[in-house]
Motif scaffolding. Structure first.
Motif, PDB file in Angstrom:
ATOM      1  N   VAL A   4      61.444  38.155  36.053  1.00 43.50           N
ATOM      2  CA  VAL A   4      61.166  38.352  34.629  1.00 43.50           C
ATOM      3  C   VAL A   4      59.664  38.330  34.383  1.00 43.50           C
ATOM      4  CG1 VAL A   4      61.467  37.365  32.317  1.00 43.50           C
ATOM      5  CG2 VAL A   4      63.392  37.396  33.917  1.00 43.50           C
ATOM      6  N   THR A   5      58.977  37.397  34.986  1.00 41.27           N
ATOM      7  CA  THR A   5      57.522  37.304  34.846  1.00 41.27           C
ATOM      8  C   THR A   5      56.852  38.556  35.392  1.00 41.27           C
ATOM      9  OG1 THR A   5      57.656  34.912  35.088  1.00 41.27           O
ATOM     10  CG2 THR A   5      55.496  35.899  35.376  1.00 41.27           C
ATOM     11  N   PHE A  12      50.211  44.382  32.106  1.00 40.11           N
ATOM     12  CA  PHE A  12      48.878  43.781  32.165  1.00 40.11           C
ATOM     13  C   PHE A  12      48.232  43.899  33.546  1.00 40.11           C
ATOM     14  CE2 PHE A  12      51.138  41.469  28.795  1.00 40.11           C
ATOM     15  CZ  PHE A  12      50.316  41.807  27.727  1.00 40.11           C
ATOM     16  N   ALA A  13      48.938  44.476  34.495  1.00 45.58           N
ATOM     17  CA  ALA A  13      48.418  44.606  35.856  1.00 45.58           C
ATOM     18  C   ALA A  13      47.105  45.382  35.912  1.00 45.58           C
ATOM     19  CB  ALA A  13      49.462  45.227  36.776  1.00 45.58           C
ATOM     20  N   PRO A  14      46.963  46.511  35.203  1.00 45.37           N
ATOM     21  CA  PRO A  14      45.673  47.211  35.251  1.00 45.37           C
ATOM     22  C   PRO A  14      44.518  46.372  34.706  1.00 45.37           C
ATOM     23  CG  PRO A  14      47.378  48.660  34.391  1.00 45.37           C
ATOM     24  CD  PRO A  14      47.974  47.289  34.488  1.00 45.37           C
ATOM     25  N   VAL A  15      44.787  45.594  33.686  1.00 48.25           N
ATOM     26  CA  VAL A  15      43.747  44.738  33.113  1.00 48.25           C
ATOM     27  C   VAL A  15      43.345  43.671  34.124  1.00 48.25           C
ATOM     28  CG1 VAL A  15      43.223  43.093  31.266  1.00 48.25           C
ATOM     29  CG2 VAL A  15      44.537  45.162  30.754  1.00 48.25           C
ATOM     30  N   LYS A  16      44.324  43.067  34.762  1.00 45.42           N
ATOM     31  CA  LYS A  16      44.038  42.050  35.772  1.00 45.42           C
ATOM     32  C   LYS A  16      43.238  42.653  36.926  1.00 45.42           C
ATOM     33  CE  LYS A  16      48.035  39.128  34.844  1.00 45.42           C
ATOM     34  NZ  LYS A  16      49.275  38.553  35.383  1.00 45.42           N
ATOM     35  N   LEU A  17      43.570  43.882  37.302  1.00 43.54           N
ATOM     36  CA  LEU A  17      42.867  44.556  38.385  1.00 43.54           C
ATOM     37  C   LEU A  17      41.409  44.805  38.004  1.00 43.54           C
ATOM     38  CD1 LEU A  17      43.009  45.902  41.171  1.00 43.54           C
ATOM     39  CD2 LEU A  17      43.613  48.020  39.999  1.00 43.54           C
TER      40      LEU A  17
END
Length: 78
Positions: A4-5, A12-17
């Motif tokens: 779920v997480t 938000f993965a692109p932002v974290k990258l």
């Protein structure tokens, strides 16, 4: 809970990258600014420019001080 997480965090993965990439670039820049070999190369280039008549003695002294200020982390000369 991990699935779920992962699904909810996927947008938000692109932002974290991008944030991770920015942090990596910042670390490399700081390492380069404080690397003695890099400072030595810059000082040698300044000396060669002075010997070639490309800069004056005053400009050489100012450039050397800027290199040393960056090396020790001072922002007063920048």
């Amino acid at each position: 809970m991990g699935l779920v997480t992962a699904v909810l965090g996927l947008p938000f993965a692109p932002v974290k990258l991008v944030v991770s990439l920015g942090e990596l670039i910042q670390r490399r820049v700081e390492e380069e600014l404080h690397d003695p070999a890099s400072a030595r190369r810059r000082l040698e280039a300044i000396e060669r420019a002075r010997e070639a008549g490309e800069i004056t003695a005053e400009e050489e002294a100012e450039a050397q001080q800027q290199v040393l200020d960056r090396m020790i982390g001072s922002t007063a000369g920048l």
